[in-house]
Design a protein around this motif. Structure first.
Motif, PDB file in Angstrom:
ATOM      1  N   THR A 184     101.286  -5.379 -74.791  1.00 53.21           N
ATOM      2  CA  THR A 184     100.434  -6.603 -74.551  1.00 53.21           C
ATOM      3  C   THR A 184     101.229  -7.545 -75.478  1.00 53.21           C
ATOM      4  O   THR A 184     101.957  -7.107 -76.461  1.00 53.21           O
ATOM      5  CB  THR A 184      99.043  -6.500 -74.533  1.00 53.21           C
ATOM      6  OG1 THR A 184      98.812  -5.770 -76.169  1.00 53.21           O
ATOM      7  CG2 THR A 184      98.291  -5.638 -73.709  1.00 53.21           C
ATOM      8  N   VAL A 185     101.055  -8.777 -75.105  1.00 58.11           N
ATOM      9  CA  VAL A 185     101.965  -9.740 -75.712  1.00 58.11           C
ATOM     10  C   VAL A 185     101.425  -9.777 -77.238  1.00 58.11           C
ATOM     11  O   VAL A 185     102.441 -10.080 -78.129  1.00 58.11           O
ATOM     12  CB  VAL A 185     101.623 -11.105 -75.092  1.00 58.11           C
ATOM     13  CG1 VAL A 185     102.154 -12.019 -76.067  1.00 58.11           C
ATOM     14  CG2 VAL A 185     102.153 -11.247 -73.712  1.00 58.11           C
ATOM     15  N   ASP A 186     100.363  -9.594 -77.734  1.00 56.74           N
ATOM     16  CA  ASP A 186      99.777  -9.561 -79.076  1.00 56.74           C
ATOM     17  C   ASP A 186      99.985  -8.118 -79.335  1.00 56.74           C
ATOM     18  O   ASP A 186      99.725  -8.066 -80.819  1.00 56.74           O
ATOM     19  CB  ASP A 186      98.293  -9.867 -79.044  1.00 56.74           C
ATOM     20  CG  ASP A 186      97.376  -9.228 -78.288  1.00 56.74           C
ATOM     21  OD1 ASP A 186      97.841  -7.988 -77.739  1.00 56.74           O
ATOM     22  OD2 ASP A 186      96.166  -9.216 -77.880  1.00 56.74           O
ATOM     23  N   ARG A 187     100.612  -7.201 -78.968  1.00 52.24           N
ATOM     24  CA  ARG A 187     100.782  -5.817 -79.317  1.00 52.24           C
ATOM     25  C   ARG A 187      99.689  -5.025 -79.783  1.00 52.24           C
ATOM     26  O   ARG A 187      99.676  -4.209 -80.605  1.00 52.24           O
ATOM     27  CB  ARG A 187     101.816  -5.991 -80.561  1.00 52.24           C
ATOM     28  CG  ARG A 187     103.294  -6.825 -79.934  1.00 52.24           C
ATOM     29  CD  ARG A 187     104.354  -6.510 -80.894  1.00 52.24           C
ATOM     30  NE  ARG A 187     104.832  -4.987 -81.065  1.00 52.24           N
ATOM     31  CZ  ARG A 187     105.842  -4.662 -80.275  1.00 52.24           C
ATOM     32  NH1 ARG A 187     106.171  -5.327 -79.394  1.00 52.24           N
ATOM     33  NH2 ARG A 187     106.286  -3.335 -80.188  1.00 52.24           N
ATOM     34  N   ARG A 188      98.633  -5.519 -79.278  1.00 49.46           N
ATOM     35  CA  ARG A 188      97.365  -4.727 -79.840  1.00 49.46           C
ATOM     36  C   ARG A 188      97.273  -3.333 -78.901  1.00 49.46           C
ATOM     37  O   ARG A 188      96.724  -2.375 -79.307  1.00 49.46           O
ATOM     38  CB  ARG A 188      96.029  -5.614 -79.457  1.00 49.46           C
ATOM     39  CG  ARG A 188      95.965  -6.735 -80.162  1.00 49.46           C
ATOM     40  CD  ARG A 188      94.560  -7.458 -79.883  1.00 49.46           C
ATOM     41  NE  ARG A 188      93.226  -6.537 -79.906  1.00 49.46           N
ATOM     42  CZ  ARG A 188      92.419  -6.787 -79.347  1.00 49.46           C
ATOM     43  NH1 ARG A 188      92.213  -8.014 -78.776  1.00 49.46           N
ATOM     44  NH2 ARG A 188      91.140  -5.923 -79.591  1.00 49.46           N
ATOM     45  N   PHE A 189      97.779  -3.378 -77.590  1.00 52.14           N
ATOM     46  CA  PHE A 189      97.714  -2.086 -76.953  1.00 52.14           C
ATOM     47  C   PHE A 189      99.381  -1.719 -76.458  1.00 52.14           C
ATOM     48  O   PHE A 189      99.948  -2.726 -76.095  1.00 52.14           O
ATOM     49  CB  PHE A 189      96.833  -2.344 -75.718  1.00 52.14           C
ATOM     50  CG  PHE A 189      95.280  -2.705 -76.143  1.00 52.14           C
ATOM     51  CD1 PHE A 189      94.628  -2.113 -76.578  1.00 52.14           C
ATOM     52  CD2 PHE A 189      95.280  -4.263 -75.943  1.00 52.14           C
ATOM     53  CE1 PHE A 189      93.564  -2.568 -77.332  1.00 52.14           C
ATOM     54  CE2 PHE A 189      93.909  -4.708 -76.286  1.00 52.14           C
ATOM     55  CZ  PHE A 189      92.968  -3.886 -76.723  1.00 52.14           C
ATOM     56  N   ALA A 190      99.413  -0.373 -75.861  1.00 49.78           N
ATOM     57  CA  ALA A 190     100.633  -0.020 -75.518  1.00 49.78           C
ATOM     58  C   ALA A 190     100.490   0.906 -74.304  1.00 49.78           C
ATOM     59  O   ALA A 190      99.573   1.823 -74.452  1.00 49.78           O
ATOM     60  CB  ALA A 190     101.420   0.463 -76.661  1.00 49.78           C
ATOM     61  N   GLU A 203      97.119   0.026 -80.752  1.00 53.19           N
ATOM     62  CA  GLU A 203      97.997   0.019 -81.729  1.00 53.19           C
ATOM     63  C   GLU A 203      97.489  -0.477 -83.046  1.00 53.19           C
ATOM     64  O   GLU A 203      96.658  -1.566 -83.008  1.00 53.19           O
ATOM     65  CB  GLU A 203      99.281  -0.940 -81.311  1.00 53.19           C
ATOM     66  CG  GLU A 203      99.992  -0.438 -80.146  1.00 53.19           C
ATOM     67  CD  GLU A 203     100.709   0.891 -80.481  1.00 53.19           C
ATOM     68  OE1 GLU A 203     101.886   1.032 -81.167  1.00 53.19           O
ATOM     69  OE2 GLU A 203     100.252   1.802 -80.010  1.00 53.19           O
ATOM     70  N   PRO A 204      97.788  -0.042 -84.051  1.00 50.42           N
ATOM     71  CA  PRO A 204      97.148  -0.390 -85.425  1.00 50.42           C
ATOM     72  C   PRO A 204      98.177  -1.710 -85.772  1.00 50.42           C
ATOM     73  O   PRO A 204      99.072  -1.839 -85.577  1.00 50.42           O
ATOM     74  CB  PRO A 204      97.523   0.720 -86.392  1.00 50.42           C
ATOM     75  CG  PRO A 204      98.764   1.439 -85.709  1.00 50.42           C
ATOM     76  CD  PRO A 204      98.314   1.394 -84.376  1.00 50.42           C
ATOM     77  N   PRO A 205      97.295  -2.771 -86.380  1.00 53.24           N
ATOM     78  CA  PRO A 205      97.838  -4.174 -86.663  1.00 53.24           C
ATOM     79  C   PRO A 205      99.055  -3.662 -87.520  1.00 53.24           C
ATOM     80  O   PRO A 205      98.978  -2.697 -88.716  1.00 53.24           O
ATOM     81  CB  PRO A 205      96.957  -4.738 -87.654  1.00 53.24           C
ATOM     82  CG  PRO A 205      95.473  -4.241 -87.051  1.00 53.24           C
ATOM     83  CD  PRO A 205      95.891  -2.589 -86.893  1.00 53.24           C
ATOM     84  N   PRO A 206     100.374  -4.218 -87.674  1.00 49.98           N
ATOM     85  CA  PRO A 206     101.414  -4.023 -88.285  1.00 49.98           C
ATOM     86  C   PRO A 206     101.183  -4.048 -89.942  1.00 49.98           C
ATOM     87  O   PRO A 206     101.713  -3.336 -90.592  1.00 49.98           O
ATOM     88  CB  PRO A 206     102.521  -5.128 -87.799  1.00 49.98           C
ATOM     89  CG  PRO A 206     101.984  -5.512 -86.617  1.00 49.98           C
ATOM     90  CD  PRO A 206     100.403  -5.328 -86.803  1.00 49.98           C
TER      91      PRO A 206
END
Length: 521
Positions: A184-190, A203-206
């Motif tokens: 997802t654009v906010d990289r929360r999900f993959a 996804e864990p926050p960077p």
């Protein structure tokens, strides 16, 4: 003569204008020139386009031969600048560059091609995004499949292509391989591929990823075709592809698919442009472009139960099916309406002793809850809920445990409590919580302890220094008394006789006793 000169001037001016347009669009000699105002259909070396903020949403730069897709500057979130490939009839971005350091839409940016595509901030001359320098070519083109390619005249294949680097979407005939993923654009999900399956992950926050594992919340396995997929060191990686007939196929080699995940229009004879997108809510959906209705028609939804979506209730909360109503695990919120703030610490969940340490986290116990994705979690047999809890408490990577009194299964979670649903009272949950407030309190406590230790050290040092100074004064007074006594007895200034040591024996025992006792005064 005047009648001939004026048209001649106009012809010269027109030629100069066409030449300038060719240069600005990067069209090489011998190539067809695009019409005025239209994007180019090929970018050659030396091409450069400056971002024009007068475009409200999208500034096209490169077009495919059919005019359905275009590459250009895209305005996102009302204020940021990105490079994207758009499906023009719907204005939907099928691919985005997503720079690590996005620039504002008002930035004086430029997109250039000199073997690689490069997005540059004109004000700072900083490169915001680029294709790899090792994948350089002679031209950039956009195919009628929406695939952006860098091609080289010395190689038949693409030196680089956007199909190998998807963002949140794959389109028909685009392979999703195990070396890539949808985010997802906010990289929360993959969405990622495994040995014989694909999975959706939180996804864990960077900034807090240490000690936090991605949480799988959906798994599609090629069960009926697993025997056809060779798993192990000799097996080739699998890949997935959206097919025009209306299904997602999983392949290990070309030929019939090893697995078919059908869409609603599977075998309905609908031939249309299709896409599959991992959407901001964490759901995976497939669509086809309904040209007659000028819309994207929904064709597949991976998750239909709202409680199975990670965004329905969020972290440290419980979803109550079938209503989808949410409640907090600890019956408290962080002030914004969300349940206790998500983890912020990155140093793990153990102290120096390897166990639970006050200040690092606090615990929540809850009956009547279980993970909605428990089939995807590892579990152990435990004799009791207390034993299950103790296993998590001792485990530095465990964020929670749920025990089932009915089966004796102990489910351990290596990520902060999420995807929890209401269950019967035989399920007992134990959860570790690291909130922003706890982290600040922990940091403040450590700072206060450090100050106390420093003050104690200073105090001890002052006491030692005072004692040393007092001892020195006593020693110095005695040294001077001894020196005066020796001088009176005819010795030199260092308290020793200039003669041999045996001459010290000439003093009587009384004199020696009197002399050395002077040091004890």
């Amino acid at each position: 003569m005047e009648a001939v000169t004026a048209p001649g001037k106009r012809i010269i001016m027109m030629c100069m204008a066409v030449a300038a347009l060719l240069v600005s669009l990067g069209v090489r000699a011998g190539e067809a020139a695009p019409t005025a105002g239209a994007p180019a259909q090929e970018l050659g070396r030396g091409f450069s386009a400056v971002h024009d903020t007068s475009y409200p949403q999208f500034q096209p730069v490169l077009s495919d031969p059919t005019g359905v897709f275009a590459l250009g500057f895209l305005r996102v979130n009302s204020s940021l600048l990105d490079i994207a490939v758009l499906h023009l009839p719907s204005a939907f971005p099928l691919w985005r560059a997503i720079p690590d350091r996005p620039a504002p839409w008002s930035a004086a940016a430029s997109l250039s091609f000199n073997g690689s595509l490069v997005l540059t901030d004109g004000a700072t001359n900083q490169v915001l995004w680029s294709t790899p320098a090792a994948a350089a070519g002679d031209r950039a083109v956009l195919l009628n499949t929406s695939n952006l390619q860098i091609q080289s005249s010395s190689s038949p294949g693409a030196a680089w292509q956007s199909f190998d680097y998807p963002s949140d979407t794959i389109v028909q005939d685009q392979n999703l391989t195990s070396s890539a993923a949808l985010y997802t654009v906010d990289r929360r999900f993959a969405m990622r591929l495994g040995s014989h399956y694909f999975g959706l992950y939180i996804e864990p926050p960077p900034s807090t990823s240490r000690g936090v594992a991605p949480a799988m919340y959906l798994k599609h396995t090629a069960l009926e075709a697993k025997a056809q997929i060779e798993i192990g060191p000799n097996g080739a990686p699998i890949y997935a592809r959206v097919e025009v007939d209306g299904f997602l196929g999983m392949y290990q080699k070309e030929g019939p698919p090893a697995d078919v995940m059908s869409f609603d229009t599977f075998n309905h004879g609908i031939k249309a442009f299709r896409r599959m997108t991992l959407e901001p809510d964490g759901n995976l959906r497939a669509y086809y472009w309904d040209g007659s209705g000028s819309r994207w028609a929904l064709d597949y939804t991976a998750i239909t139960d709202s409680c199975e979506l990670p965004t329905t209730c969020g972290a440290y909360s419980v979803c109550v099916p079938p209503s989808g109503r949410c409640a907090c695990l600890a019956n408290a919120t962080d002030g914004s309406g969300s349940c206790a703030a998500a983890e912020t610490g990155s140093s793990g969940l153990c102290g120096t002793t390897g166990g639970e340490v006050g200040g690092l986290y606090w615990t929540v116990r809850k009956q009547g809850v279980e993970p909605v994705n428990k089939e995807l979690l590892g579990f152990e047999h435990a004799p009791s809920a207390e034993d299950c809890e103790a296993r998590c408490a001792r485990n530095c990577s465990c964020w929670g445990a749920v025990y089932s009194n009915g089966t004796g299964y102990c489910y351990l979670m290596d990520y902060p409590a999420q995807l929890m649903v209401a269950a019967d009272e035989r399920r007992v949950g134990y959860f570790k919580v690291r909130s922003l407030e706890e982290e600040k309190a922990s940091t403040g406590g450590r700072a206060a302890a450090g100050v106390k230790a420093a003050l104690l050290a200073v105090g001890v040092a002052l006491v030692v220094a005072a004692a040393a100074f007092g001892a020195y004064r006593v020693w110095d007074r005695r040294r001077r008394t001894e020196a005066e006594t020796m001088r009176q007895m005819g010795t030199d200034g260092d308290g020793l006789s200039p003669g041999p040591y045996k001459n010290l024996g000439s003093f009587s025992s009384v004199e020696l006793s009197s002399s050395f006792n002077s040091f004890r005064r």
